[in-house]
Design an enzyme around this catalytic site. Structure first.
Site, PDB file in Angstrom:
ATOM      1  N   ARG A  58      -2.193  -0.854  -0.128  1.00  0.00           N
ATOM      2  CA  ARG A  58      -1.238  -0.179   0.775  1.00  0.00           C
ATOM      3  C   ARG A  58      -1.809   0.164   2.143  1.00  0.00           C
ATOM      4  O   ARG A  58      -1.117   0.401   3.197  1.00  0.00           O
ATOM      5  CB  ARG A  58      -0.865   1.206   0.174  1.00  0.00           C
ATOM      6  CG  ARG A  58       0.083   1.257  -0.959  1.00  0.00           C
ATOM      7  CD  ARG A  58       0.018   2.249  -1.922  1.00  0.00           C
ATOM      8  NE  ARG A  58      -1.330   1.838  -2.709  1.00  0.00           N
ATOM      9  CZ  ARG A  58      -0.996   1.094  -3.901  1.00  0.00           C
ATOM     10  NH1 ARG A  58       0.011   0.640  -4.039  1.00  0.00           N
ATOM     11  NH2 ARG A  58      -2.149   0.695  -4.382  1.00  0.00           N
ATOM     12  N   THR A  59      -3.094   0.839   2.333  1.00  0.00           N
ATOM     13  CA  THR A  59      -3.730   1.053   3.397  1.00  0.00           C
ATOM     14  C   THR A  59      -3.587  -0.059   4.539  1.00  0.00           C
ATOM     15  O   THR A  59      -3.148   0.017   5.694  1.00  0.00           O
ATOM     16  CB  THR A  59      -5.142   1.753   3.388  1.00  0.00           C
ATOM     17  OG1 THR A  59      -4.894   2.820   2.391  1.00  0.00           O
ATOM     18  CG2 THR A  59      -5.702   2.385   4.623  1.00  0.00           C
TER      19      THR A  59
ATOM     20  N   LYS B  62     -23.771 -12.295   4.917  1.00  0.00           N
ATOM     21  CA  LYS B  62     -25.033 -12.959   5.553  1.00  0.00           C
ATOM     22  C   LYS B  62     -26.239 -11.778   5.668  1.00  0.00           C
ATOM     23  O   LYS B  62     -27.138 -11.944   6.266  1.00  0.00           O
ATOM     24  CB  LYS B  62     -24.797 -13.587   6.672  1.00  0.00           C
ATOM     25  CG  LYS B  62     -23.913 -14.638   6.573  1.00  0.00           C
ATOM     26  CD  LYS B  62     -23.839 -15.665   7.892  1.00  0.00           C
ATOM     27  CE  LYS B  62     -22.705 -16.718   7.754  1.00  0.00           C
ATOM     28  NZ  LYS B  62     -22.511 -17.128   9.325  1.00  0.00           N
TER      29      LYS B  62
ATOM     30  N   ARG C 179     -12.496   0.492   6.344  1.00  0.00           N
ATOM     31  CA  ARG C 179     -12.643   0.988   4.858  1.00  0.00           C
ATOM     32  C   ARG C 179     -14.017   0.532   4.478  1.00  0.00           C
ATOM     33  O   ARG C 179     -14.529  -0.718   4.544  1.00  0.00           O
ATOM     34  CB  ARG C 179     -11.396   0.218   4.075  1.00  0.00           C
ATOM     35  CG  ARG C 179     -11.924   0.915   2.453  1.00  0.00           C
ATOM     36  CD  ARG C 179     -10.843   0.624   1.528  1.00  0.00           C
ATOM     37  NE  ARG C 179      -9.872   1.534   1.960  1.00  0.00           N
ATOM     38  CZ  ARG C 179      -8.622   1.736   0.944  1.00  0.00           C
ATOM     39  NH1 ARG C 179      -8.463   1.040  -0.079  1.00  0.00           N
ATOM     40  NH2 ARG C 179      -7.707   2.760   1.305  1.00  0.00           N
TER      41      ARG C 179
ATOM     42  N   HIS D 202     -10.392  10.211   3.504  1.00  0.00           N
ATOM     43  CA  HIS D 202      -9.133   9.448   3.749  1.00  0.00           C
ATOM     44  C   HIS D 202      -8.143   9.955   4.249  1.00  0.00           C
ATOM     45  O   HIS D 202      -6.894  10.203   3.804  1.00  0.00           O
ATOM     46  CB  HIS D 202      -8.781   8.840   2.268  1.00  0.00           C
ATOM     47  CG  HIS D 202      -7.864   7.583   2.302  1.00  0.00           C
ATOM     48  ND1 HIS D 202      -7.218   6.951   3.439  1.00  0.00           N
ATOM     49  CD2 HIS D 202      -7.682   6.597   1.239  1.00  0.00           C
ATOM     50  CE1 HIS D 202      -6.614   5.891   3.137  1.00  0.00           C
ATOM     51  NE2 HIS D 202      -6.828   5.823   1.619  1.00  0.00           N
TER      52      HIS D 202
HETATM   53  C1  NCD Z   1      -6.787   5.518  -2.577  1.00  0.00           C
HETATM   54  C2  NCD Z   1      -8.029   5.031  -2.010  1.00  0.00           C
HETATM   55  O1  NCD Z   1      -8.387   4.147  -1.682  1.00  0.00           O
HETATM   56  O2  NCD Z   1      -8.602   6.024  -1.986  1.00  0.00           O
HETATM   57  N1  NCD Z   1      -5.816   4.510  -2.376  1.00  0.00           N
HETATM   58  C3  NCD Z   1      -5.132   4.434  -1.353  1.00  0.00           C
HETATM   59  O3  NCD Z   1      -5.563   4.205  -0.117  1.00  0.00           O
HETATM   60  N2  NCD Z   1      -3.891   4.599  -1.533  1.00  0.00           N
HETATM   61  C4  NCD Z   1      -6.702   5.952  -3.865  1.00  0.00           C
HETATM   62  C5  NCD Z   1      -7.488   5.505  -5.139  1.00  0.00           C
HETATM   63  O4  NCD Z   1      -8.170   4.139  -4.946  1.00  0.00           O
HETATM   64  O5  NCD Z   1      -7.477   5.863  -5.914  1.00  0.00           O
END
Ligand code: NCD
Length: 440
Positions: free
Chosen positions: A53-54, A82, A104, A132
């Site tokens: 999703r993100t 590397k 991320r 997040h």
């Molecule tokens: C979450 C995350 O990556 O922290 N997912 C997301 O971005 N919707 C939640 C999760 O991974 O449990």
């Protein structure tokens, strides 16, 4: 707005968050009519951890704004394999390759390090178990649309509260909006102390820890939310059967066990204490939320329930992230007052890095990262890591100019200028480093 970043949900004032939601709502009326906003601009997705999703909603948002995207969806396929550092990668990508970076990373504080090195805005798409913020904006936006307000609402936070970064950012924001937090953690996966301290000391919020005895007081006979284990041998959280009164609860936010962040000890505790998932049963008035991906926390049988919000949260990721991108790229400006900037970060002087969190970027990329701290209290002196926000373990503090050391609760400790502060585990370490106790 150029030069702004979104690393923590605290980077936005409450008024800005609400304006951002108004803008997201305008975008959502017709997602296809905003391609004139960001033509010629490029966003780079640097993802060192899996994402559906993100990443996809950010990329969709950028494309809908008329921009382009560079995708490094699996940094193992990049020079990271590397041995290239995050620091070098961010420097390279931000110098002409892209106009904004969505990052991320598995280390806490990674986005904060990226900000120090980037020539373009950085968005934190999740840093370890820390924060997040953009998921939180999708979650708050959903509550704002469905409930009409965020002030004074009651929200149950359930599941792995220790390692879920979505929970931490969400809790900070809810606390700032004056919401009430009811924590129902898996046993052994309670909200971390550094998060509780911040909720208490920075926002004056005291989450209620819900357990069977506490719920006995709160419960009414009808209208209840039950969170029950799915496997019969598991202990029920709400053993008196009365549940949590739904009249008082606006939303139940479930999270998945964040097993990828657990050590062997957490795994064993989880299994020893019953393991498995919590599953909400009757829903009545409370919205059921989840950042997704889900495992067993929510049965697909609940998907058709009009109060199940998780797919709406995900869909709303596109207009919300369009608003974030347009704001950070200077293509839409909020008129709302900005937040007073976070307390200044200072460089740690002296030998060891005092951050106790071994998963902090200041440890995992120590060659590229100078340890930093922020002061959060003066009586007694308390400081947190400038990257991951964990409280520093400070025994005594020294002054780098006088070379004296003091108890951290003492009056002289308070008077040391932050840029002269030196942290020691204890007096012995201070003496070893050549510091002396002042003579009276
Ligand atoms: C979450 C995350 O990556 O922290 N997912 C997301 O971005 N919707 C939640 C999760 O991974 O449990």
């Amino acid at each position: 707005m150029q030069g702004r970043h979104l690393v923590s949900i605290d980077d936005l004032s409450l008024a800005e968050i609400l304006e951002l939601f108004e803008q997201a709502r305008r975008f959502s009326e017709d997602l296809r009519s905003w391609a004139h906003l960001c033509p010629g601009l490029i966003s780079a997705s640097l993802f060192y951890e899996p994402s559906t999703r993100t990443r996809l909603s950010f990329e969709s948002a950028m494309l809908r704004l008329g921009g382009g995207v560079l995708t490094a969806a699996d940094m193992r396929m990049s020079s990271a394999s590397k041995g290239e550092s995050l620091a070098d990668t961010v420097r390279v990508v931000s110098e002409g390759y892209a106009d904004i970076i969505v990052l991320r990373h598995p280390s806490e504080g990674a986005a904060r390090l990226a900000v120090d090195l980037s020539a373009v805005p950085v968005v934190n798409g999740g840093d370890g178990s820390h924060e997040h913020p953009t998921q939180t904006l999708c979650d708050l936006y959903t509550l704002w649309i469905e409930k009409g307000t965020l002030e004074g609402i009651d929200v149950v936070l359930a599941g792995d509260l220790r390692y879920s970064r979505t929970i931490h950012s969400f809790a900070y924001a809810l606390a700032r909006f004056g919401a009430n937090l009811i924590c129902v953690p898996h046993q052994g996966f309670e909200m971390p102390n550094y998060v509780l301290k911040r909720l208490r000391e920075e926002y004056g919020a005291e989450p209620v820890r819900a357990d069977a005895s506490r719920l006995g007081d709160l419960a009414s006979e009808s209208d209840a939310v039950y969170l029950t284990p799915q496997k019969p041998h598991q202990l029920s959280l709400f053993t008196d059967g009365s549940g949590l009164p739904v009249d008082k609860v606006d939303a139940v936010y479930m999270t998945r066990p964040q097993t990828e962040r657990w050590g062997a000890e957490s795994e064993q505790n989880f299994l020893r204490l019953g393991g498995g998932a919590l599953s909400p049963e009757p829903l009545r008035n409370a919205l059921l939320m989840h950042p997704l991906p889900r495992r067993d926390e929510i049965s697909p049988d609940l998907d058709a329930n009009p109060r199940s919000m998780y797919f709406k949260q995900a869909a709303r990721g596109v207009p919300v992230r369009m608003a974030i991108l347009a704001m950070l790229l200077g293509r839409w400006e909020s008129k709302a007052p900005r937040i007073a900037s976070l307390d200044r970060k200072y460089e740690v002087l002296g030998g060891d890095n005092p951050c106790p969190n071994s998963n902090c970027i200041s440890h995992t990329e120590q060659r590229h990262c100078k340890a930093t701290f922020r002061i959060t209290a003066k009586h007694p002196l308390r400081a947190v890591c400038g990257y991951c926000s964990h409280e520093l373990a400070i025994g005594v503090v020294g002054c780098s100019t006088t070379r004296h050391f003091h108890d951290r609760g003492s009056a002289p400790a308070r008077k040391i200028r932050p840029d002269h502060l030196v942290f020691f585990r204890d007096a012995e370490q201070a003496v070893t480093m050549g510091y002396t106790a002042p003579t009276r």
